[in-house]
Design a protein around this motif. Structure first.
Motif, PDB file in Angstrom:
ATOM      1  N   ASN A  30       0.759  -1.300  -0.149  1.00  0.00           N
ATOM      2  CA  ASN A  30      -0.083   0.092  -0.074  1.00  0.00           C
ATOM      3  C   ASN A  30       0.659   1.206  -0.152  1.00  0.00           C
ATOM      4  OD1 ASN A  30      -2.523  -1.502   0.006  1.00  0.00           O
ATOM      5  ND2 ASN A  30      -2.841  -1.354   2.231  1.00  0.00           N
ATOM      6  N   MET A  31       2.196   1.215   0.256  1.00  0.00           N
ATOM      7  CA  MET A  31       3.018   2.058   0.333  1.00  0.00           C
ATOM      8  C   MET A  31       3.494   2.606  -1.242  1.00  0.00           C
ATOM      9  SD  MET A  31       5.037   0.828   3.788  1.00  0.00           S
ATOM     10  CE  MET A  31       4.232   0.426   5.146  1.00  0.00           C
ATOM     11  N   ASN A  32       4.138   3.733  -1.257  1.00  0.00           N
ATOM     12  CA  ASN A  32       5.003   3.947  -2.228  1.00  0.00           C
ATOM     13  C   ASN A  32       6.349   3.377  -2.481  1.00  0.00           C
ATOM     14  OD1 ASN A  32       6.983   6.296  -3.713  1.00  0.00           O
ATOM     15  ND2 ASN A  32       5.513   5.351  -4.991  1.00  0.00           N
ATOM     16  N   ARG A  33       6.968   3.655  -1.343  1.00  0.00           N
ATOM     17  CA  ARG A  33       8.476   3.258  -1.153  1.00  0.00           C
ATOM     18  C   ARG A  33       8.701   3.079   0.366  1.00  0.00           C
ATOM     19  NH1 ARG A  33      10.966   9.054  -2.594  1.00  0.00           N
ATOM     20  NH2 ARG A  33       8.999   9.102  -4.030  1.00  0.00           N
ATOM     21  N   MET A  34       9.500   2.145   0.426  1.00  0.00           N
ATOM     22  CA  MET A  34      10.449   1.957   1.751  1.00  0.00           C
ATOM     23  C   MET A  34      11.714   1.945   1.636  1.00  0.00           C
ATOM     24  SD  MET A  34       8.192  -0.852   3.723  1.00  0.00           S
ATOM     25  CE  MET A  34       9.072  -0.729   5.180  1.00  0.00           C
ATOM     26  N   GLY A  35      12.393   2.816   2.155  1.00  0.00           N
ATOM     27  CA  GLY A  35      13.820   3.160   2.143  1.00  0.00           C
ATOM     28  C   GLY A  35      14.739   2.514   3.422  1.00  0.00           C
ATOM     29  N   TRP A  36      15.849   2.409   3.343  1.00  0.00           N
ATOM     30  CA  TRP A  36      16.869   2.288   4.369  1.00  0.00           C
ATOM     31  C   TRP A  36      17.928   3.527   4.350  1.00  0.00           C
ATOM     32  CZ3 TRP A  36      16.836  -1.202   8.360  1.00  0.00           C
ATOM     33  CH2 TRP A  36      16.276  -2.567   8.107  1.00  0.00           C
ATOM     34  N   PHE A  37      17.968   3.993   5.436  1.00  0.00           N
ATOM     35  CA  PHE A  37      18.922   5.142   5.714  1.00  0.00           C
ATOM     36  C   PHE A  37      19.939   4.762   6.866  1.00  0.00           C
ATOM     37  CE2 PHE A  37      17.013   8.639   3.239  1.00  0.00           C
ATOM     38  CZ  PHE A  37      15.612   7.937   3.127  1.00  0.00           C
ATOM     39  N   GLU A  44      24.991  13.552   8.558  1.00  0.00           N
ATOM     40  CA  GLU A  44      23.707  13.661   8.435  1.00  0.00           C
ATOM     41  C   GLU A  44      23.285  12.356   7.821  1.00  0.00           C
ATOM     42  OE1 GLU A  44      23.753  18.326   6.624  1.00  0.00           O
ATOM     43  OE2 GLU A  44      23.194  16.432   5.122  1.00  0.00           O
ATOM     44  N   ARG A  45      22.177  12.121   8.047  1.00  0.00           N
ATOM     45  CA  ARG A  45      21.308  11.070   7.650  1.00  0.00           C
ATOM     46  C   ARG A  45      21.342  10.601   6.362  1.00  0.00           C
ATOM     47  NH1 ARG A  45      15.987   8.891  10.787  1.00  0.00           N
ATOM     48  NH2 ARG A  45      17.480   9.648  12.303  1.00  0.00           N
ATOM     49  N   CYS A  96      14.934   2.285   8.761  1.00  0.00           N
ATOM     50  CA  CYS A  96      13.862   1.929   7.740  1.00  0.00           C
ATOM     51  C   CYS A  96      12.950   2.941   7.852  1.00  0.00           C
ATOM     52  CB  CYS A  96      13.491   0.642   7.704  1.00  0.00           C
ATOM     53  SG  CYS A  96      12.312   0.281   8.771  1.00  0.00           S
ATOM     54  N   ALA A  97      12.355   3.574   6.761  1.00  0.00           N
ATOM     55  CA  ALA A  97      11.447   4.336   6.773  1.00  0.00           C
ATOM     56  C   ALA A  97      10.481   4.151   5.462  1.00  0.00           C
ATOM     57  CB  ALA A  97      12.008   5.762   6.188  1.00  0.00           C
ATOM     58  N   ALA A  98       9.126   4.726   5.722  1.00  0.00           N
ATOM     59  CA  ALA A  98       8.105   4.363   4.863  1.00  0.00           C
ATOM     60  C   ALA A  98       7.514   5.784   4.426  1.00  0.00           C
ATOM     61  CB  ALA A  98       6.864   3.424   5.437  1.00  0.00           C
ATOM     62  N   ARG A  99       7.344   5.657   2.962  1.00  0.00           N
ATOM     63  CA  ARG A  99       6.707   6.759   2.446  1.00  0.00           C
ATOM     64  C   ARG A  99       5.406   6.601   1.455  1.00  0.00           C
ATOM     65  NH1 ARG A  99       6.448  12.115   0.298  1.00  0.00           N
ATOM     66  NH2 ARG A  99       6.350  12.228  -1.692  1.00  0.00           N
ATOM     67  N   PHE A 107      16.120   9.198  -1.699  1.00  0.00           N
ATOM     68  CA  PHE A 107      17.372   9.580  -0.675  1.00  0.00           C
ATOM     69  C   PHE A 107      16.949  10.586   0.426  1.00  0.00           C
ATOM     70  CE2 PHE A 107      18.472  12.881  -3.467  1.00  0.00           C
ATOM     71  CZ  PHE A 107      18.107  12.727  -4.677  1.00  0.00           C
ATOM     72  N   ILE A 108      15.731  11.413   0.175  1.00  0.00           N
ATOM     73  CA  ILE A 108      15.700  12.655   0.848  1.00  0.00           C
ATOM     74  C   ILE A 108      14.958  12.163   2.268  1.00  0.00           C
ATOM     75  CG2 ILE A 108      14.403  15.007   1.142  1.00  0.00           C
ATOM     76  CD1 ILE A 108      14.994  15.009  -1.954  1.00  0.00           C
ATOM     77  N   PRO A 109      15.594  12.161   3.410  1.00  0.00           N
ATOM     78  CA  PRO A 109      14.917  11.646   4.696  1.00  0.00           C
ATOM     79  C   PRO A 109      13.638  12.291   4.929  1.00  0.00           C
ATOM     80  CG  PRO A 109      17.289  12.100   5.100  1.00  0.00           C
ATOM     81  CD  PRO A 109      16.691  12.665   3.633  1.00  0.00           C
ATOM     82  N   GLY A 110      13.486  13.790   4.730  1.00  0.00           N
ATOM     83  CA  GLY A 110      12.278  14.386   5.047  1.00  0.00           C
ATOM     84  C   GLY A 110      10.946  14.240   4.390  1.00  0.00           C
ATOM     85  N   LEU A 111      10.919  13.338   3.244  1.00  0.00           N
ATOM     86  CA  LEU A 111       9.827  13.166   2.345  1.00  0.00           C
ATOM     87  C   LEU A 111       9.151  11.811   3.195  1.00  0.00           C
ATOM     88  CD1 LEU A 111      10.939  13.617  -1.045  1.00  0.00           C
ATOM     89  CD2 LEU A 111       9.771  14.817   0.245  1.00  0.00           C
TER      90      LEU A 111
END
Length: 125
Positions: A30-37, A44-45, A96-99, A107-111
Protein backbone atom coordinates in the motif's frame (compact mmCIF):
# COMPACT_ATOMS: atom_id res chain seq x y z
CA UNK A 1 -0.12 5.28 12.40
CA UNK A 2 2.37 2.85 10.88
CA UNK A 3 4.91 1.14 13.08
CA UNK A 4 8.25 0.02 11.72
CA UNK A 5 10.51 -2.28 13.71
CA UNK A 6 14.08 -2.92 12.62
CA UNK A 7 16.20 -5.86 13.68
CA UNK A 8 19.35 -7.67 12.65
CA UNK A 9 22.05 -5.18 13.52
CA UNK A 10 25.22 -6.15 15.32
CA UNK A 11 29.00 -6.13 15.30
CA UNK A 12 30.98 -7.80 12.54
CA UNK A 13 34.48 -7.71 11.15
CA UNK A 14 35.25 -6.09 7.83
CA UNK A 15 34.25 -8.34 4.97
CA UNK A 16 31.40 -9.86 6.93
CA UNK A 17 27.67 -9.81 6.27
CA UNK A 18 24.49 -8.82 8.07
CA UNK A 19 20.83 -8.86 7.10
CA UNK A 20 18.59 -6.17 8.50
CA UNK A 21 14.84 -6.59 8.69
CA UNK A 22 12.11 -3.99 8.90
CA UNK A 23 8.68 -5.26 9.88
CA UNK A 24 5.74 -2.97 9.16
CA UNK A 25 2.36 -2.88 10.85
CA UNK A 26 0.74 -1.99 7.51
CA UNK A 27 0.55 -3.79 4.18
CA UNK A 28 3.76 -2.66 2.50
CA UNK A 29 2.34 -2.84 -1.01
CA UNK A 30 0.00 0.00 0.00
CA UNK A 31 3.02 2.24 0.35
CA UNK A 32 4.88 4.01 -2.41
CA UNK A 33 8.31 3.14 -1.12
CA UNK A 34 10.32 1.94 1.81
CA UNK A 35 13.88 3.03 2.32
CA UNK A 36 16.90 2.24 4.43
CA UNK A 37 18.90 5.14 5.78
CA UNK A 38 21.94 5.33 8.01
CA UNK A 39 23.46 7.91 10.26
CA UNK A 40 26.93 7.86 11.73
CA UNK A 41 27.88 10.09 14.68
CA UNK A 42 28.39 13.67 13.57
CA UNK A 43 27.09 13.00 10.07
CA UNK A 44 23.82 13.60 8.29
CA UNK A 45 21.35 10.83 7.69
CA UNK A 46 21.93 9.36 4.25
CA UNK A 47 19.87 7.15 1.99
CA UNK A 48 21.23 3.65 1.48
CA UNK A 49 18.58 1.81 -0.52
CA UNK A 50 14.95 2.00 -1.54
CA UNK A 51 12.28 -0.36 -2.76
CA UNK A 52 9.10 0.76 -4.45
CA UNK A 53 6.91 -1.77 -2.75
CA UNK A 54 3.96 -1.88 -5.16
CA UNK A 55 6.21 -2.77 -8.10
CA UNK A 56 9.40 -4.12 -6.51
CA UNK A 57 11.75 -1.68 -8.21
CA UNK A 58 14.91 -0.95 -6.24
CA UNK A 59 17.76 1.50 -6.11
CA UNK A 60 20.87 1.76 -3.94
CA UNK A 61 23.39 4.46 -3.15
CA UNK A 62 26.64 4.42 -5.08
CA UNK A 63 28.58 3.86 -1.86
CA UNK A 64 26.95 0.45 -1.35
CA UNK A 65 26.29 -0.63 -4.91
CA UNK A 66 27.31 -4.21 -5.51
CA UNK A 67 27.42 -4.92 -1.76
CA UNK A 68 23.93 -4.17 -0.41
CA UNK A 69 20.62 -5.52 -1.68
CA UNK A 70 17.12 -4.49 -0.67
CA UNK A 71 14.17 -6.86 -0.95
CA UNK A 72 10.65 -7.34 0.33
CA UNK A 73 8.35 -10.09 1.57
CA UNK A 74 4.75 -9.00 1.14
CA UNK A 75 3.40 -11.93 3.13
CA UNK A 76 5.42 -10.80 6.15
CA UNK A 77 5.11 -7.06 5.47
CA UNK A 78 8.86 -6.94 5.83
CA UNK A 79 11.67 -5.28 3.94
CA UNK A 80 15.23 -6.57 4.15
CA UNK A 81 18.66 -5.08 3.63
CA UNK A 82 21.29 -7.69 2.85
CA UNK A 83 24.72 -6.21 3.52
CA UNK A 84 27.80 -8.03 2.24
CA UNK A 85 31.48 -7.14 2.16
CA UNK A 86 30.96 -4.72 5.02
CA UNK A 87 33.50 -1.98 5.58
CA UNK A 88 34.30 0.06 8.71
CA UNK A 89 32.77 3.09 7.00
CA UNK A 90 29.42 1.26 6.97
CA UNK A 91 29.29 1.65 10.75
CA UNK A 92 26.15 3.61 11.63
CA UNK A 93 22.66 3.45 13.04
CA UNK A 94 20.42 2.06 10.33
CA UNK A 95 16.79 3.14 10.02
CA UNK A 96 13.97 2.03 7.80
CA UNK A 97 11.33 4.46 6.66
CA UNK A 98 8.06 4.41 4.76
CA UNK A 99 6.52 6.88 2.38
CA UNK A 100 2.97 6.80 1.07
CA UNK A 101 3.21 9.84 -1.18
CA UNK A 102 4.76 10.05 -4.63
CA UNK A 103 7.55 12.07 -6.14
CA UNK A 104 10.78 13.44 -4.81
CA UNK A 105 14.17 11.82 -4.47
CA UNK A 106 14.13 8.52 -2.64
CA UNK A 107 17.21 9.54 -0.68
CA UNK A 108 15.59 12.59 0.96
CA UNK A 109 14.81 11.72 4.60
CA UNK A 110 12.29 14.54 5.03
CA UNK A 111 9.92 13.00 2.48
CA UNK A 112 9.25 9.86 4.53
CA UNK A 113 6.19 9.58 6.73
CA UNK A 114 7.22 6.94 9.25
CA UNK A 115 10.48 5.80 10.78
CA UNK A 116 11.68 2.88 12.81
CA UNK A 117 13.73 3.20 15.97
CA UNK A 118 16.97 2.11 14.31
CA UNK A 119 19.40 -0.76 14.64
CA UNK A 120 23.14 -0.34 15.18
CA UNK A 121 25.68 -1.79 12.76
CA UNK A 122 29.32 -1.76 13.79
CA UNK A 123 32.06 -2.98 11.45
CA UNK A 124 35.56 -3.41 12.85
CA UNK A 125 38.73 -3.51 10.79
Amino acid sequence: QVQLVESGGGSVQAGGSLRLSCAASEYIYNMNRMGWFRQAPGKEREGVAVIYTSVGRTDVADSVKGRFTISQDNAKNTVYLQMNSLKPEDTAMYYCAARFGYGGGWFIPGLYDYWGQGTQVTVSS
